[in-house]
Design an enzyme around this catalytic site. Structure first.
Site, PDB file in Angstrom:
ATOM      1  N   TYR A  83      12.951  -1.729  -6.121  1.00 18.71           N
ATOM      2  CA  TYR A  83      11.789  -1.797  -7.008  1.00 18.71           C
ATOM      3  C   TYR A  83      10.572  -0.976  -6.572  1.00 18.71           C
ATOM      4  CZ  TYR A  83       7.699  -3.804  -9.363  1.00 18.71           C
ATOM      5  OH  TYR A  83       6.535  -3.963 -10.062  1.00 18.71           O
ATOM      6  N   SER A 119      11.438   0.106 -13.463  1.00 17.76           N
ATOM      7  CA  SER A 119      12.414   0.026 -12.374  1.00 17.76           C
ATOM      8  C   SER A 119      13.759  -0.539 -12.796  1.00 17.76           C
ATOM      9  CB  SER A 119      11.844  -0.795 -11.217  1.00 17.76           C
ATOM     10  OG  SER A 119      11.400  -2.058 -11.681  1.00 17.76           O
ATOM     11  N   ASP A 136      16.970  -6.033 -15.325  1.00 17.24           N
ATOM     12  CA  ASP A 136      15.660  -5.959 -14.679  1.00 17.24           C
ATOM     13  C   ASP A 136      15.857  -6.040 -13.167  1.00 17.24           C
ATOM     14  OD1 ASP A 136      12.951  -5.695 -14.423  1.00 17.24           O
ATOM     15  OD2 ASP A 136      12.427  -7.604 -15.357  1.00 17.24           O
ATOM     16  N   ASP A 137      14.787  -5.702 -12.404  1.00 14.12           N
ATOM     17  CA  ASP A 137      14.925  -5.627 -10.952  1.00 14.12           C
ATOM     18  C   ASP A 137      14.834  -6.980 -10.273  1.00 14.12           C
ATOM     19  OD1 ASP A 137      11.922  -6.069 -10.146  1.00 14.12           O
ATOM     20  OD2 ASP A 137      11.913  -4.572 -11.731  1.00 14.12           O
ATOM     21  N   GLY A 193       0.155   0.693  -5.246  1.00  9.12           N
ATOM     22  CA  GLY A 193      -1.050  -0.120  -5.178  1.00  9.12           C
ATOM     23  C   GLY A 193      -2.035   0.272  -6.246  1.00  9.12           C
ATOM     24  N   CYS A 237       0.790  -1.227   0.000  1.00  6.25           N
ATOM     25  CA  CYS A 237       0.000   0.000   0.000  1.00  6.25           C
ATOM     26  C   CYS A 237       0.822   1.277   0.000  1.00  6.25           C
ATOM     27  CB  CYS A 237      -0.903   0.040   1.234  1.00  6.25           C
ATOM     28  SG  CYS A 237      -1.991  -1.363   1.406  1.00  6.25           S
ATOM     29  N   CYS A 269      13.929 -11.835   2.381  1.00  2.00           N
ATOM     30  CA  CYS A 269      13.450 -12.562   1.192  1.00  2.00           C
ATOM     31  C   CYS A 269      14.604 -13.182   0.417  1.00  2.00           C
ATOM     32  CB  CYS A 269      12.635 -11.640   0.290  1.00  2.00           C
ATOM     33  SG  CYS A 269      13.450 -10.104  -0.157  1.00  2.00           S
ATOM     34  N   CYS A 325       8.021 -13.467   2.300  1.00  2.00           N
ATOM     35  CA  CYS A 325       8.065 -12.211   3.052  1.00  2.00           C
ATOM     36  C   CYS A 325       6.821 -12.117   3.924  1.00  2.00           C
ATOM     37  CB  CYS A 325       8.117 -11.017   2.094  1.00  2.00           C
ATOM     38  SG  CYS A 325       7.996  -9.412   2.920  1.00  2.00           S
ATOM     39  N   CYS A 346      16.195  -4.802   5.808  1.00  2.81           N
ATOM     40  CA  CYS A 346      15.693  -6.175   5.830  1.00  2.81           C
ATOM     41  C   CYS A 346      15.938  -6.815   4.471  1.00  2.81           C
ATOM     42  CB  CYS A 346      14.200  -6.205   6.161  1.00  2.81           C
ATOM     43  SG  CYS A 346      13.481  -7.869   6.102  1.00  2.81           S
ATOM     44  N   CYS A 378      12.871  -2.179   4.334  1.00  8.67           N
ATOM     45  CA  CYS A 378      12.865  -3.183   3.263  1.00  8.67           C
ATOM     46  C   CYS A 378      13.789  -2.743   2.138  1.00  8.67           C
ATOM     47  CB  CYS A 378      11.438  -3.368   2.743  1.00  8.67           C
ATOM     48  SG  CYS A 378      11.319  -4.415   1.289  1.00  8.67           S
ATOM     49  N   ASN A 418       0.021   0.695   5.649  1.00  5.37           N
ATOM     50  CA  ASN A 418       0.945   0.075   4.698  1.00  5.37           C
ATOM     51  C   ASN A 418       1.805  -0.906   5.464  1.00  5.37           C
ATOM     52  OD1 ASN A 418       2.737  -0.549   2.608  1.00  5.37           O
ATOM     53  ND2 ASN A 418       4.039   1.201   3.058  1.00  5.37           N
ATOM     54  N   GLY A 419       1.789  -2.175   5.060  1.00  5.35           N
ATOM     55  CA  GLY A 419       2.603  -3.175   5.724  1.00  5.35           C
ATOM     56  C   GLY A 419       1.829  -4.456   5.958  1.00  5.35           C
TER      57      GLY A 419
END
Length: 478
Positions: A255, A296, A358-359, A36, A8, A448, A395, A445, A249, A111-112
């Site tokens: 990205y 991105s 690419d990302d 989003g 979000c 992932c 994640c 973080c 993050c 958001n989260g």
């Protein structure tokens, strides 16, 4: 899961006078649309009366002139754009959430993702709470409301609620008299605030939204901090600051965020340039041109070009008028949309040895289609470089990677992936070099990629309830 998506974007405004805050919130959401594309909404506070408008769709589709007129004027607003990770994607889960209770009104945008959402939800349901959505945002609203029954103020209720909610949350909360910005103790998701020339305060997930409404950046909200905006000015509550390791993050820089944003003092554009430069040093190759996958991948491609000395070229034209791929009927249509969205520039590609940047690579299906576009355009060789390490773990903090099953890097070697997507060589960013993107060690973080989770994580994701399955099915039918 063609691409990684993030949950979000939140926005809030506190004005010193009654004005068209809905229009300012609209501009802010337009700037945050990349965070989003599933749904959006605005709640306006007009002298204690909350006017809300939200629905499924893009900002420009939902919040048209008629909707903004219905919202009217006021001195405060909170707003939200959503891509759902927890909870099905339908109208019931749109935000901001509005709560009416004995101590007054509250509107909340989140958001989260909470790591203890299911435990809290079960506890609340057993005590008599009735849920109308499947999102963890409603869990947060219940916890705050419950604390507000005994707390002397809403900010103290939020402060107490932070002892119970765990995980990633950047919040914009509105009461009849206050706008409150909250960031979790780890600072997983970005949140900042700024000030307009007329003295209004603006809270947003990214600085690009401040720019969109003409607000000058003041500072980032600190991890664990509660910032209260009210008639007498700005107050900060830092009871939860310093209680956990800062863990922004890292994929925000790779990205999620817009390249013109600055997060925790680091330019997103510069971070991606750095990623491309690292890739050029780690995975050099003899080639004629470097191209990036819009959007991105472009900054990282420029960084690769600068470091390697290989010329950068515009490899693709992106059709900016094509909407979300998930609304297309059937898999064949989704595949066709890759070609409609991206068209290779043949003069850049034909007869060339191409470095494609690419990302990320998630399942590999989209990457394979993009590589095929280059081959069909006459590329002699295609060498793919990825500005993130391989995704190997789920994640729990707001990114829609909830299983290892669909991650191509969990089931194949690098050479096998290169063969699957059809490239001559493949190189990922080394996980040990992530700190070079932002110039900071250990304050992000990367779970992932590494499984080094900054918090405790759910042992097992509970099966969907009958209600959640019904909601999910109805959203797919829409």
């Amino acid at each position: 899961m063609k691409k990684i998506n993030e949950e979000c974007g939140v926005f809030g405004i506190f004005s010193q006078s009654r004005e068209n805050v809905a229009a300012l919130a609209y501009y802010g959401l337009c700037a945050l649309q990349h965070r989003g594309q599933e749904s959006c909404g605005i709640v306006v506070n007009d002298d204690g009366v909350f006017n809300s408008y939200k629905d499924v769709g893009l900002v420009s589709e939902v919040l048209n002139s008629r909707a903004l007129d219905e919202l009217g004027e006021g001195n405060m607003a909170v707003a939200h754009v959503r891509y759902g990770t927890t909870g099905a994607g339908n109208r019931l889960n749109t935000q901001p959430i509005v709560v009416n209770h004995i101590k007054g009104h509250m509107a909340l945008a989140h958001n989260g993702n909470l790591v203890n959402s299911f435990e809290l939800r079960r506890e609340l349901e057993l005590s008599g709470s009735i849920f109308h959505t499947t999102s963890d945002t409603e869990v947060i609203s219940y916890i705050i409301t419950k604390e507000r029954l005994t707390a002397p103020s809403i900010e103290q209720a939020v402060n107490a609620a932070m002892n119970k909610i765990k995980g990633a949350y950047s919040l914009a909360i509105m009461s009849p008299s206050k706008l409150i910005a909250v960031r979790d103790e780890n600072g997983f998701r970005p949140l900042c605030y700024g000030k307009t020339k007329d003295g209004s305060y603006v809270v947003a997930s990214e600085t690009c939204a401040l720019d969109a409404v003409g607000a000058a950046f003041v500072r980032d909200i600190e991890p664990g901090e509660i910032v209260v905006f009210e008639k007498n000015g700005v107050r900060s509550i830092k009871d939860h600051c310093g209680k956990a390791k800062k863990s922004i993050c890292i994929f925000e820089y790779i990205y999620f965020a817009r390249p013109d944003s600055v997060i925790d003092g680091v330019s997103v554009h510069s971070a991606r340039i750095n990623a491309g430069a690292c890739l050029a040093l780690e995975h050099p190759v003899q080639a004629d041109v470097v191209v990036g996958v819009p959007d991105s991948g472009i900054d990282a491609a420029i960084g690769y070009s600068r470091q390697s000395g290989i010329p950068y070229g515009m490899g693709f034209i992106k059709n900016k008028y094509i909407g979300r791929t998930f609304i297309s009927p059937g898999q064949k249509s989704r595949e066709d949309l890759v070609r409609i969205k991206l068209n290779p520039v043949s003069d850049t590609i034909k007869g060339k040895r191409v470095v494609l940047v690419d990302d990320s690579i998630v399942r590999g299906t989209t990457s394979a289609r993009i590589v095929k576009l280059l081959r069909d355009a006459g590329a002699k060789e295609v060498h793919m470089r990825v500005s993130s390490p391989p995704f190997l773990n789920p994640c729990f903090y707001g990114t829609d990677i909830d299983s290892r099953d669909l991650l191509i890097a969990c089931n194949h070697t690098h050479d096998e992936i290169a063969k699957i997507i059809g490239v001559d060589s493949l190189g990922y960013l080394n996980v040990d070099h992530l700190s070079m993107l932002i110039g900071k060690q250990g304050c992000y973080c990367d779970a992932c990629f590494t499984a080094n989770y900054p918090t405790s994580i759910p042992e097992e994701k509970p099966a969907k309830s009958r209600f959640e399955r019904k909601i999910s099915e109805s959203s797919q039918e829409e």
